[in-house]
Design an enzyme around this catalytic site. Sequence first.
Site, mmCIF file in Angstrom:
data_model
loop_
_atom_site.group_PDB
_atom_site.id
_atom_site.type_symbol
_atom_site.label_atom_id
_atom_site.label_comp_id
_atom_site.label_asym_id
_atom_site.label_seq_id
_atom_site.Cartn_x
_atom_site.Cartn_y
_atom_site.Cartn_z
ATOM 1 N N HIS A 112 70.428 27.199 50.970
ATOM 2 C CA HIS A 112 71.339 28.280 51.378
ATOM 3 C C HIS A 112 71.548 28.336 52.887
ATOM 4 O O HIS A 112 71.591 29.415 53.487
ATOM 5 C CB HIS A 112 70.851 29.619 50.850
ATOM 6 C CG HIS A 112 70.850 29.733 49.362
ATOM 7 N ND1 HIS A 112 71.780 29.096 48.582
ATOM 8 C CD2 HIS A 112 70.033 30.418 48.512
ATOM 9 C CE1 HIS A 112 71.538 29.380 47.301
ATOM 10 N NE2 HIS A 112 70.493 30.168 47.235
ATOM 11 N N HIS A 186 75.752 35.593 46.256
ATOM 12 C CA HIS A 186 74.500 35.367 45.531
ATOM 13 C C HIS A 186 74.037 36.669 44.881
ATOM 14 O O HIS A 186 72.960 37.180 45.184
ATOM 15 C CB HIS A 186 73.444 34.832 46.503
ATOM 16 C CG HIS A 186 72.292 34.132 45.845
ATOM 17 N ND1 HIS A 186 71.336 34.798 45.104
ATOM 18 C CD2 HIS A 186 71.943 32.823 45.824
ATOM 19 C CE1 HIS A 186 70.438 33.935 44.661
ATOM 20 N NE2 HIS A 186 70.791 32.715 45.088
ATOM 21 N N GLU A 325 76.572 31.737 40.495
ATOM 22 C CA GLU A 325 77.014 31.483 41.859
ATOM 23 C C GLU A 325 78.098 30.407 41.877
ATOM 24 O O GLU A 325 77.802 29.228 41.737
ATOM 25 C CB GLU A 325 75.835 31.023 42.708
ATOM 26 C CG GLU A 325 74.627 31.937 42.678
ATOM 27 C CD GLU A 325 73.353 31.194 43.031
ATOM 28 O OE1 GLU A 325 73.333 30.537 44.099
ATOM 29 O OE2 GLU A 325 72.388 31.241 42.242
#
Length: 360
Positions: A112, A186, A325
């Site tokens: 991420h 997210h 996601e």
Amino acid sequence: MNQHVSAHILREPFGTLPDGTEIQRFRLFGEGGMEVAILDLGATVQALHVPDRSGRRADVVLGHDTPQDYVREPRFFGVAVGRYANRIAGGRFTLDGTDYRVPANDGDHALHGGPEGFDRRVWRLAELCEGQAPSLRLTLTSPAGDQGFPGTLDASVTYTLSGAGELTIAFEATTDAPTLVNLTHHGYFNLGGVEAGGDVLDHLLTIHADDYLPVDAAAIPLGGPESVDGTPFDFCTPRRIGDRIRQAHEQLRRGRGYDHNYCLEGGATAHPRLAARVEHPASGRVMEVLTDQPGLQFYSGNFLDGTALGKNGRLYRQSDGFCLEPQVWPDAPNRADYPSARLDPGQTYRHVSVFRFSTD
């Protein structure tokens, strides 16, 4: 009991970070009784209230009650992640013959966007629009070299409530040098309501994908897509999330459940199309996910271990929430056969996903 609330926006303080930075919360109210609360910290969806079949509203996303909890031990609850959502193997990639390194924050890999990703930044308020479809636009500038990525990236995310129950999340980004971009929302969802405290294993899930990406023990894709047919990863028709989550399948063992990218039919598309549908039979709540992205990461909350202090004084545990996601595929920077995450000067990165709520 139907609730008719005029669409509007409230802005309010949400506490301070340890360094004294003040965090703001923006509450968007839709005409159909839907409400979303967004923080400028991480461009985070901190709460999302939607009605059940009887009109009773409940918050359906996991999150925290203070900004300190968001930065103390990041779990990515409801945040905007970037520059690269999901994993980059070894935290390394090559672009135009130059090697780049992103600091590892998931074993040997970058997750991420690295340890100081977009989820830990305070985004700037760019625009508030009231009316029938209230919206909020936040912006962030990521300088060249930020977490190892080349190019200065100017990113924005716009949250819009429209219709009786639609939350649209639209990302855009531009760069002054070739770089990689893969932004996503997210959110951890529990359509039974997070205050109720139940898990999500009884939710019925449909994913419109025939293939997924098997992973190694570090959640890095092993190779090309494989068919979901005959596996616990087949959600082409509605199945309870918990029906097969404990089957003796090597991929479930490696992920402690589901934590895999689904390869959506048609790849990247010009407009959002239906990618997934989730139903909660007890409350009647339904969530549909529409996206223009080529992949959808399904995560069943496997690593929630009771150490994360959530809203209302609750400790979140395994399968208390699920994530869907929309994204480019994981480790695409190192895979020429995967959809590209490259962005060049003069181009605009765009990602539009819609989370549509209704009742059965």
